[in-house]
Design a protein around this motif. Structure first.
Motif, PDB file in Angstrom:
ATOM      1  N   ILE A 146       0.889  -1.177   0.000  1.00  0.00           N
ATOM      2  CA  ILE A 146       0.000   0.000   0.000  1.00  0.00           C
ATOM      3  C   ILE A 146       0.920   1.218   0.000  1.00  0.00           C
ATOM      4  N   THR A 147       0.827   2.056  -1.033  1.00  0.00           N
ATOM      5  CA  THR A 147       1.883   3.056  -1.243  1.00  0.00           C
ATOM      6  C   THR A 147       1.345   4.487  -1.294  1.00  0.00           C
ATOM      7  N   PRO A 148       2.227   5.470  -1.032  1.00  0.00           N
ATOM      8  CA  PRO A 148       1.806   6.878  -0.971  1.00  0.00           C
ATOM      9  C   PRO A 148       1.928   7.570  -2.334  1.00  0.00           C
ATOM     10  N   PHE A 149       1.530   8.838  -2.356  1.00  0.00           N
ATOM     11  CA  PHE A 149       1.522   9.560  -3.630  1.00  0.00           C
ATOM     12  C   PHE A 149       2.897  10.092  -4.023  1.00  0.00           C
ATOM     13  N   ASN A 150       3.816  10.240  -3.050  1.00  0.00           N
ATOM     14  CA  ASN A 150       4.956  11.118  -3.324  1.00  0.00           C
ATOM     15  C   ASN A 150       6.091  10.481  -4.119  1.00  0.00           C
ATOM     16  N   PHE A 151       6.129   9.158  -4.201  1.00  0.00           N
ATOM     17  CA  PHE A 151       7.079   8.497  -5.109  1.00  0.00           C
ATOM     18  C   PHE A 151       6.302   7.452  -5.902  1.00  0.00           C
ATOM     19  N   LEU A 172      -1.026  -4.836  -5.139  1.00  0.00           N
ATOM     20  CA  LEU A 172      -0.483  -3.489  -4.933  1.00  0.00           C
ATOM     21  C   LEU A 172      -1.630  -2.484  -4.975  1.00  0.00           C
ATOM     22  N   LYS A 173      -1.727  -1.695  -3.896  1.00  0.00           N
ATOM     23  CA  LYS A 173      -2.763  -0.637  -3.848  1.00  0.00           C
ATOM     24  C   LYS A 173      -2.010   0.694  -3.855  1.00  0.00           C
ATOM     25  N   PRO A 174      -1.823   1.274  -5.059  1.00  0.00           N
ATOM     26  CA  PRO A 174      -1.079   2.538  -5.109  1.00  0.00           C
ATOM     27  C   PRO A 174      -1.936   3.700  -4.619  1.00  0.00           C
ATOM     28  N   SER A 175      -1.289   4.846  -4.455  1.00  0.00           N
ATOM     29  CA  SER A 175      -2.048   6.036  -4.066  1.00  0.00           C
ATOM     30  C   SER A 175      -3.072   6.360  -5.147  1.00  0.00           C
ATOM     31  N   GLU A 176      -4.274   6.662  -4.728  1.00  0.00           N
ATOM     32  CA  GLU A 176      -5.330   6.993  -5.693  1.00  0.00           C
ATOM     33  C   GLU A 176      -5.073   8.339  -6.367  1.00  0.00           C
ATOM     34  N   ARG A 177      -4.072   9.093  -5.844  1.00  0.00           N
ATOM     35  CA  ARG A 177      -3.778  10.391  -6.468  1.00  0.00           C
ATOM     36  C   ARG A 177      -2.805  10.239  -7.636  1.00  0.00           C
ATOM     37  N   PHE A 223       3.436  -1.199   4.047  1.00  0.00           N
ATOM     38  CA  PHE A 223       2.766   0.104   3.859  1.00  0.00           C
ATOM     39  C   PHE A 223       3.790   1.225   3.909  1.00  0.00           C
ATOM     40  N   VAL A 224       3.545   2.261   3.104  1.00  0.00           N
ATOM     41  CA  VAL A 224       4.293   3.516   3.230  1.00  0.00           C
ATOM     42  C   VAL A 224       3.290   4.653   3.105  1.00  0.00           C
ATOM     43  N   GLY A 225       3.356   5.606   4.033  1.00  0.00           N
ATOM     44  CA  GLY A 225       2.436   6.746   3.996  1.00  0.00           C
ATOM     45  C   GLY A 225       2.593   7.566   5.259  1.00  0.00           C
ATOM     46  N   SER A 226       1.523   8.226   5.654  1.00  0.00           N
ATOM     47  CA  SER A 226       1.605   9.107   6.824  1.00  0.00           C
ATOM     48  C   SER A 226       1.570   8.290   8.124  1.00  0.00           C
ATOM     49  N   THR A 227       2.063   8.892   9.199  1.00  0.00           N
ATOM     50  CA  THR A 227       2.188   8.154  10.465  1.00  0.00           C
ATOM     51  C   THR A 227       0.849   7.655  11.031  1.00  0.00           C
ATOM     52  N   PHE A 247       5.700   2.150   7.196  1.00  0.00           N
ATOM     53  CA  PHE A 247       6.597   3.298   7.287  1.00  0.00           C
ATOM     54  C   PHE A 247       5.787   4.582   7.240  1.00  0.00           C
ATOM     55  N   GLY A 248       6.105   5.491   8.152  1.00  0.00           N
ATOM     56  CA  GLY A 248       5.288   6.686   8.320  1.00  0.00           C
ATOM     57  C   GLY A 248       6.009   7.971   7.959  1.00  0.00           C
ATOM     58  N   GLY A 249       5.519   9.052   8.542  1.00  0.00           N
ATOM     59  CA  GLY A 249       5.993  10.395   8.217  1.00  0.00           C
ATOM     60  C   GLY A 249       7.314  10.740   8.892  1.00  0.00           C
ATOM     61  N   ARG A 280       8.884  15.019   0.378  1.00  0.00           N
ATOM     62  CA  ARG A 280       9.703  13.802   0.493  1.00  0.00           C
ATOM     63  C   ARG A 280       9.769  13.424   1.962  1.00  0.00           C
ATOM     64  N   CYS A 281       9.679  12.129   2.226  1.00  0.00           N
ATOM     65  CA  CYS A 281       9.778  11.714   3.624  1.00  0.00           C
ATOM     66  C   CYS A 281      11.200  11.897   4.139  1.00  0.00           C
ATOM     67  N   MET A 282      12.145  12.117   3.236  1.00  0.00           N
ATOM     68  CA  MET A 282      13.531  12.357   3.656  1.00  0.00           C
ATOM     69  C   MET A 282      13.913  13.833   3.471  1.00  0.00           C
ATOM     70  N   GLU A 383       4.417  19.483  13.498  1.00  0.00           N
ATOM     71  CA  GLU A 383       3.743  18.819  12.373  1.00  0.00           C
ATOM     72  C   GLU A 383       4.704  18.547  11.217  1.00  0.00           C
ATOM     73  N   GLU A 384       4.458  17.455  10.515  1.00  0.00           N
ATOM     74  CA  GLU A 384       5.151  17.258   9.230  1.00  0.00           C
ATOM     75  C   GLU A 384       4.422  18.155   8.219  1.00  0.00           C
ATOM     76  N   ILE A 385       5.091  19.185   7.711  1.00  0.00           N
ATOM     77  CA  ILE A 385       4.400  20.151   6.833  1.00  0.00           C
ATOM     78  C   ILE A 385       4.224  19.573   5.436  1.00  0.00           C
ATOM     79  N   SER A 450      19.452  -0.990   3.327  1.00  0.00           N
ATOM     80  CA  SER A 450      17.996  -0.997   3.387  1.00  0.00           C
ATOM     81  C   SER A 450      17.504   0.282   4.042  1.00  0.00           C
ATOM     82  N   PHE A 451      16.229   0.572   3.833  1.00  0.00           N
ATOM     83  CA  PHE A 451      15.648   1.865   4.175  1.00  0.00           C
ATOM     84  C   PHE A 451      14.635   1.711   5.309  1.00  0.00           C
ATOM     85  N   GLY A 452      14.815   2.480   6.372  1.00  0.00           N
ATOM     86  CA  GLY A 452      13.800   2.452   7.411  1.00  0.00           C
ATOM     87  C   GLY A 452      14.085   3.455   8.507  1.00  0.00           C
TER      88      GLY A 452
HETATM   89  P1  NAD Z   1      -1.360   8.648   3.219  1.00  0.00           P
HETATM   90  O1  NAD Z   1      -1.118   8.032   4.532  1.00  0.00           O
HETATM   91  O2  NAD Z   1      -2.458   9.637   3.091  1.00  0.00           O
HETATM   92  O3  NAD Z   1      -1.702   7.502   2.118  1.00  0.00           O
HETATM   93  C1  NAD Z   1      -0.883   6.383   1.940  1.00  0.00           C
HETATM   94  C2  NAD Z   1      -1.744   5.211   1.461  1.00  0.00           C
HETATM   95  O4  NAD Z   1      -2.710   4.898   2.463  1.00  0.00           O
HETATM   96  C3  NAD Z   1      -2.511   5.505   0.176  1.00  0.00           C
HETATM   97  O5  NAD Z   1      -2.460   4.379  -0.646  1.00  0.00           O
HETATM   98  C4  NAD Z   1      -3.927   5.784   0.677  1.00  0.00           C
HETATM   99  O6  NAD Z   1      -4.911   5.423  -0.251  1.00  0.00           O
HETATM  100  C5  NAD Z   1      -4.034   4.954   1.935  1.00  0.00           C
HETATM  101  N1  NAD Z   1      -4.904   5.551   2.950  1.00  0.00           N
HETATM  102  C6  NAD Z   1      -5.084   6.886   3.185  1.00  0.00           C
HETATM  103  N2  NAD Z   1      -5.955   7.065   4.204  1.00  0.00           N
HETATM  104  C7  NAD Z   1      -6.318   5.835   4.631  1.00  0.00           C
HETATM  105  C8  NAD Z   1      -7.203   5.370   5.664  1.00  0.00           C
HETATM  106  N3  NAD Z   1      -7.842   6.207   6.462  1.00  0.00           N
HETATM  107  N4  NAD Z   1      -7.339   4.045   5.830  1.00  0.00           N
HETATM  108  C9  NAD Z   1      -6.673   3.178   5.024  1.00  0.00           C
HETATM  109  N5  NAD Z   1      -5.836   3.566   4.026  1.00  0.00           N
HETATM  110  C10 NAD Z   1      -5.657   4.876   3.826  1.00  0.00           C
HETATM  111  O7  NAD Z   1       0.029   9.253   2.713  1.00  0.00           O
HETATM  112  P2  NAD Z   1       0.311  10.166   1.445  1.00  0.00           P
HETATM  113  O8  NAD Z   1      -0.255  11.517   1.665  1.00  0.00           O
HETATM  114  O9  NAD Z   1      -0.061   9.442   0.196  1.00  0.00           O
HETATM  115  O10 NAD Z   1       1.901  10.220   1.493  1.00  0.00           O
HETATM  116  C11 NAD Z   1       2.632  11.171   2.226  1.00  0.00           C
HETATM  117  C12 NAD Z   1       3.102  10.600   3.550  1.00  0.00           C
HETATM  118  O11 NAD Z   1       3.895   9.441   3.327  1.00  0.00           O
HETATM  119  C13 NAD Z   1       4.019  11.555   4.312  1.00  0.00           C
HETATM  120  O12 NAD Z   1       3.672  11.514   5.661  1.00  0.00           O
HETATM  121  C14 NAD Z   1       5.411  10.985   4.081  1.00  0.00           C
HETATM  122  O13 NAD Z   1       6.357  11.326   5.071  1.00  0.00           O
HETATM  123  C15 NAD Z   1       5.118   9.535   4.076  1.00  0.00           C
HETATM  124  N6  NAD Z   1       6.163   8.777   3.411  1.00  0.00           N
HETATM  125  C16 NAD Z   1       6.944   7.966   4.196  1.00  0.00           C
HETATM  126  C17 NAD Z   1       7.972   7.242   3.614  1.00  0.00           C
HETATM  127  C18 NAD Z   1       8.819   6.324   4.442  1.00  0.00           C
HETATM  128  O14 NAD Z   1       9.447   5.423   3.879  1.00  0.00           O
HETATM  129  N7  NAD Z   1       8.873   6.483   5.745  1.00  0.00           N
HETATM  130  C19 NAD Z   1       8.211   7.344   2.234  1.00  0.00           C
HETATM  131  C20 NAD Z   1       7.386   8.176   1.476  1.00  0.00           C
HETATM  132  C21 NAD Z   1       6.361   8.881   2.081  1.00  0.00           C
END
Ligand code: NAD
Length: 499
Positions: A146-151, A172-177, A223-227, A247-249, A280-282, A383-385, A450-452
């Motif tokens: 499950i992946t985020p929008f930024n990469f 694979l469930k990519p970001s819907e954006r 998973f990669v996305g917000s915390t 992996f989070g913010g 970027r998360c970095m 906050e993560e801006i 490796s990345f974490g």
């Molecule tokens: P996000 O958390 O909004 O979304 C990530 C994924 O989760 C998407 O596929 C989305 O559809 C899904 N999702 C969103 N809300 C959900 C919910 N309520 N329940 C279930 N699934 C949900 O993140 P984003 O805005 O796409 O990406 C930006 C964030 O990702 C930033 O916080 C950034 O720091 C983080 N990030 C972290 C890393 C890392 O490796 N630590 C790498 C890249 C980005």
């Protein structure tokens, strides 16, 4: 209006749920496509088909699986321009930055070309009298990413390449954006020889994510996305007995010591703070100069550099340093946070809030902002801006700067600029952050490490890609074997007379 699809069993498949969400062009603010949001029925069928395909895939010898990765890598290279354009079109980042996005994913595919040597397992001869032990690494089955929008290229590749090279099937469930790059990568994998059903790209929102977390066939979730979402997904996946790494913010700090080359440090802060619009998360979002004199000089060097940044659409080519942020809501949030910083007493040295680009007035562009005299109690610090905003927190000593990082909730990346090896070494050893740069602003490890992150930047075990990924995507089975004395010293094959 373009209607995007899922990618199921080796082909693009239209959504049947009737639910869609808009995919924007962040540079113009226009909706450029709609992406289907899968139903639980669509997800379940895709998982069932993946489970069927996985059996033969896991039985395919690892070297043949690696050959698919070799072909896939070649195809990614061949289609670099096209993939970068797809990334930029939906994300908004510049083409050189989008190529970096594809490239850092490709490098993980390259490591997966050597998967067989990572899957060899362990062996102990004569662990006891006549007893041998061996440990095998076997695929988990069907796993999910499950992946985020930024990469849009790199992170789906971080997930799919190791999972598949290990013999798993992946949902694979990519970001819907930014869904298009994943769909195209899946097509390229099929062209590279991946059997149908081994990679299923299912577009969707929370409904399909929850479906993944509750599905009994899914063995692991990456998973990669917000915390907050990372923590939620980790909890629900673990409760359901799945292996999970989420992996989070981040809030990444860079310490600038008084002995640092301040021009180099300022250049690094511009790239790491404002590149990719800070999405970027970095990204380095907090500069931590040590000493008032260092801080004054640093701000002096940063101001002209920030003022010179060129913001625009990726279509403007090399003349642009960074593009728009991802959505109108994201722009509004960034501007609100900047306002809160002013209200809470930080010095807004450069204000990017009123930025507008002629011809792109509806685009989601943010001008660069620079804060000085930020303190840890302010919202802009906590906050993560995730925007083009750099905050400066002044400190008096190295210990104070280190303590600031150590007590921050996040622990993804950090950096130090110094001319002193002893300080740098002390920093690398003591700091409680997962990835550390020494005179290096964005220390994303190369693909064979490796990345974490640490702390609230990651939940679960093991890092992404590199040797950890081969552990995450396989389970260990250990065999203790003994063979009793047999034919070698007991059996008589001659025709014996009766005793
Ligand atoms: P996000 O958390 O909004 O979304 C990530 C994924 O989760 C998407 O596929 C989305 O559809 C899904 N999702 C969103 N809300 C959900 C919910 N309520 N329940 C279930 N699934 C949900 O993140 P984003 O805005 O796409 O990406 C930006 C964030 O990702 C930033 O916080 C950034 O720091 C983080 N990030 C972290 C890393 C890392 O490796 N630590 C790498 C890249 C980005």
């Amino acid at each position: 209006m373009q209607e995007l699809t899922h990618y199921i069993n080796g082909e693009m498949v239209k959504g049947t749920s009737g639910r869609f969400t808009d995919v924007y062009n962040p540079a113009t603010g226009e909706v450029q496509a709609k992406v289907p949001l899968a139903s639980i029925e669509e997800l379940t069928k895709a998982i069932e088909d993946a489970a069927e395909a996985q059996v033969a895939w896991a039985a395919t010898n690892p070297q043949r699986r690696a050959r698919v990765m070799m072909k896939f890598g070649a195809l990614i290279n061949e289609h670099m321009e096209e993939l970068a354009e797809l990334v930029s079109k939906e994300h908004g980042k510049t083409i050189p930055d989008a190529k970096g996005d594809v490239q850092r994913g490709l490098e993980v595919v390259e490591v997966c070309m050597g998967a067989p040597s990572m899957l060899k397992g362990e062996y102990m001869d004569n662990g006891g009298p006549g007893i041998d032990l061996y440990a095998m690494r076997q695929a988990l089955g069907v796993v999910a990413g499950i992946t985020p929008f930024n990469f849009p290229a790199m992170i789906p590749l971080w997930k799919m390449a190791p999972a598949i090279a290990c013999g798993n099937a992946m949902i694979l469930k990519p970001s819907e954006r930014c869904p298009s790059t994943s769909l195209r990568l899946a097509e390229l994998l099929t062209e590279a020889g991946l059997p149908k059903g081994v990679l299923q790209v299912i577009n969707g929102d929370k409904e399909v994510v929850d479906g993944i977390l509750d599905n009994e066939t899914i063995q692991a979730v990456g998973f990669v996305g917000s915390t907050p979402i990372a923590q939620y997904i980790y909890g629900r996946a673990a409760t359901n007995g799945k292996r999970a790494q989420c992996f989070g913010g981040a809030k990444n700090h860079m310490i600038i010591m008084p002995d640092a080359d301040l021009d180099k440090a300022a250049d690094a802060l511009i790239g790491a703070g404002y590149g990719a619009a800070g999405e970027r998360c970095m990204a380095i979002s907090v500069a931590v100069p040590v000493g008032q004199e260092t801080a004054d000089k640093l701000i002096e060097k940063l101001v002209p550099r920030v003022e010179a940044l060129k913001v625009g659409p990726y279509t403007a080519g090399d003349d642009v340093d960074y593009g728009p942020v991802i959505t109108a809501a994201s722009k509004e949030r960034i501007n609100k946070l900047i306002t809160s910083g002013v209200e809470q007493g930080a010095d807004l040295v450069i204000d990017g809030r009123d930025f507008s680009l002629q011809g792109y007035e509806n685009g989601f562009f943010c001008g660069p902002s620079l804060f000085d005299n930020v303190t840890p109690d302010m919202e802009i610090y906590k906050e993560e801006i995730f925007g083009p905003v750099l905050s400066t927190v002044r400190t008096e000593t190295y210990e104070e700067a280190l303590d600031l990082i150590m007590t921050n909730n996040y622990g993804n990346g950090t950096a130090i600029y110094t001319a002193d090896g002893d300080t740098a070494r002390d920093f690398a050893h003591r700091v409680n952050v997962g990835m550390v740069g020494i005179n290096f602003p964005i220390p994303v490890p190369l693909s064979y490490f490796s990345f974490g992150g640490w702390k609230k930047s990651a939940f679960g075990d093991l890092n992404q890609y590199g040797p950890d990924a081969f552990k995450f995507y396989t389970k260990t089975k250990t065999v203790t074997a003994r063979w009793f004395s047999g034919i070698k010293d007991g059996a008589a094959l001659n025709f014996k007379a009766m005793d």
